[in-house]
Design a protein around this motif. Structure first.
Motif, mmCIF file in Angstrom:
data_model
loop_
_atom_site.group_PDB
_atom_site.id
_atom_site.type_symbol
_atom_site.label_atom_id
_atom_site.label_comp_id
_atom_site.label_asym_id
_atom_site.label_seq_id
_atom_site.Cartn_x
_atom_site.Cartn_y
_atom_site.Cartn_z
ATOM 1 N N LYS A 35 31.424 37.164 43.105
ATOM 2 C CA LYS A 35 31.946 36.369 41.995
ATOM 3 C C LYS A 35 30.932 36.295 40.854
ATOM 4 O O LYS A 35 31.284 36.420 39.676
ATOM 5 N N GLU B 132 31.725 37.827 37.147
ATOM 6 C CA GLU B 132 31.782 36.890 36.023
ATOM 7 C C GLU B 132 30.690 37.184 34.997
ATOM 8 O O GLU B 132 30.875 36.952 33.800
ATOM 9 N N LEU C 65 37.213 37.489 35.315
ATOM 10 C CA LEU C 65 37.476 36.331 36.157
ATOM 11 C C LEU C 65 37.606 36.746 37.610
ATOM 12 O O LEU C 65 38.199 37.785 37.920
ATOM 13 N N ALA C 66 37.049 35.947 38.492
ATOM 14 C CA ALA C 66 37.169 36.172 39.938
ATOM 15 C C ALA C 66 37.830 34.943 40.541
ATOM 16 O O ALA C 66 37.340 33.823 40.386
ATOM 17 N N TYR C 67 38.929 35.164 41.228
ATOM 18 C CA TYR C 67 39.687 34.059 41.827
ATOM 19 C C TYR C 67 39.510 34.090 43.339
ATOM 20 O O TYR C 67 39.629 35.140 43.965
ATOM 21 N N VAL D 192 40.131 40.009 41.812
ATOM 22 C CA VAL D 192 39.705 40.291 40.444
ATOM 23 C C VAL D 192 40.768 41.159 39.789
ATOM 24 O O VAL D 192 41.251 42.124 40.392
ATOM 25 N N GLU E 59 33.747 47.606 32.369
ATOM 26 C CA GLU E 59 33.292 46.554 31.460
ATOM 27 C C GLU E 59 33.031 47.106 30.062
ATOM 28 O O GLU E 59 33.214 46.404 29.057
#
Length: 368
Positions: free
Chosen positions: A32, A36, A41-43, A60, A122
């Protein structure tokens, strides 16, 4: 693009983190934090709470930069033991554990490749469709994290689990259905020296069942095993209770049903011949799957491997993985070799080049 040194550093960091099944908190935190820091976002879901673990599955989503297929990648965060204090070393281009532990490439090689993919994406220099990444928990103890993973709102075109041993280029197109058996024999205790004729020996009942059973390699698709047997209290007591665990697997569900029926009949025969009682609990931990070479999910990865100069190798496996669960959820999925060998042993290793190859394969799979 893919940086070989970076993916190796990610992998080394991951394997140093202790993360046996149900204790994935620190590796989940690493993932995470990494994601981030790159602006995504990482859930984390609630699977850990449901399973009694300390972390959930980490999900992700990388938005697409162009119209294209939606691809899901998955790897599991947990490892088998012994995995405390892993110290990776590189010798002659191969990463292995310095001490008497596993390396943890199963499945942190897959995790590292997925984090390297995120690093590449990214930069937003590639044209790609939506990419989903699932880092699952509790795979090694029955695919439990994947079973609790909710993918109902994800419209996936292709899905790939990075969790097979063997070189990058390996594509597991088939894996077995599995039936598990919990069997309890109940006899009658008696003094083994004074009145053995008054007893009913539960160990003998279990032994008679096992002796009449076809165990091991049944055919090219089917295997069976009796894995544990426990019972008795002392050498001078006729044992009244015995418990055993057994399983059968087959890529062909009809063959599995035949083998399971045979095993159940043997369990009953052991009871009938001794006068013991038997209780048999049969469960299905997971379903199998089988894809043809013409299925889109297979063709896409084979074409991509060929483009990269890799040699595709389509195989069937005797083991289960999160791939079984995703297929059962209606998501067409295959399992890919992530480069490791001798997994689940102290001799486990992965070549540095295989880590780079896996990361490059993921980049090419998403690229439009």
């Amino acid at each position: 693009m893919v940086e070989d040194g970076r993916v190796v550093r990610i992998f080394e960091n991951l394997v140093k983190i202790y993360s046996p099944s149900y204790k994935e908190r620190f590796v989940a935190g690493y993932i995470k934090g990494y994601v981030e820091a790159l602006g995504f976002l990482a859930y984390e879901d609630e699977a850990g709470k449901a399973l009694g673990g300390d972390a959930g599955n980490v999900l992700v989503t990388i938005p697409g930069t162009a119209d294209g297929p939606c691809i899901l990648f998955a790897a599991h965060m947990d490892t088998v033991e012994p995995s405390g204090g892993i110290e990776p070393v590189i010798e002659d281009g191969v990463i292995k554990s310095k001490g008497d532990t596993i390396l943890g490439a199963d499945d942190k090689a897959g995790v590292a490749a997925m984090l390297e993919l995120i690093s590449v994406l990214e930069g937003k220099l590639l044209r790609h469709g939506p990419v989903h990444l699932a880092f699952t928990i509790a795979e090694e103890v029955g695919l439990e994290g994947a079973k609790h993973l909710d993918l109902s709102d994800v419209n996936v075109d292709y899905a790939y689990v990075l969790d097979s041993n063997g070189p990058v280029g390996t594509v597991v197109v088939g894996a077995p259905y599995q039936d598990s058996f919990e069997v309890e024999y109940t006899g009658r205790a008696a003094h083994a020296g004074v009145a053995p004729e008054l007893g009913i020996n539960a160990i003998v009942a279990a032994s008679k069942a096992i002796c009449c059973m076809n165990i091991g390699r049944i055919d090219e698709d089917t295997t069976s095993n009796v894995g544990t047997i426990e019972g008795g209290r002392a050498g001078n007591i006729v044992p009244a209770k015995v418990n055993l665990l057994a399983e059968a697997r087959s890529i062909d569900p009809a063959k599995l049903e035949k083998q399971a029926h045979h095993m159940i009949e043997c369990f009953k025969k052991g009871a009938d011949e001794t006068g013991a009682e038997v209780n048999i609990k049969r469960t299905r931990p997971y379903d199998g799957y089988l894809h043809s070479e013409n299925d889109p999910v297979v063709k896409k990865v084979v074409d991509t491997m060929t483009k990269l100069g890799l040699t595709p190798r389509l195989i069937k496996s005797g083991g289960g993985s999160d791939t079984n669960v995703f297929n059962a959820k209606g998501i067409s999925t295959v399992n890919l070799g992530m480069g490791a060998e001798d997994v689940h042993t102290d001799d486990e290793y992965v070549p540095v080049q295989e880590l780079a190859n896996m990361a490059q394969l993921l980049v090419e799979l998403v690229k439009i």
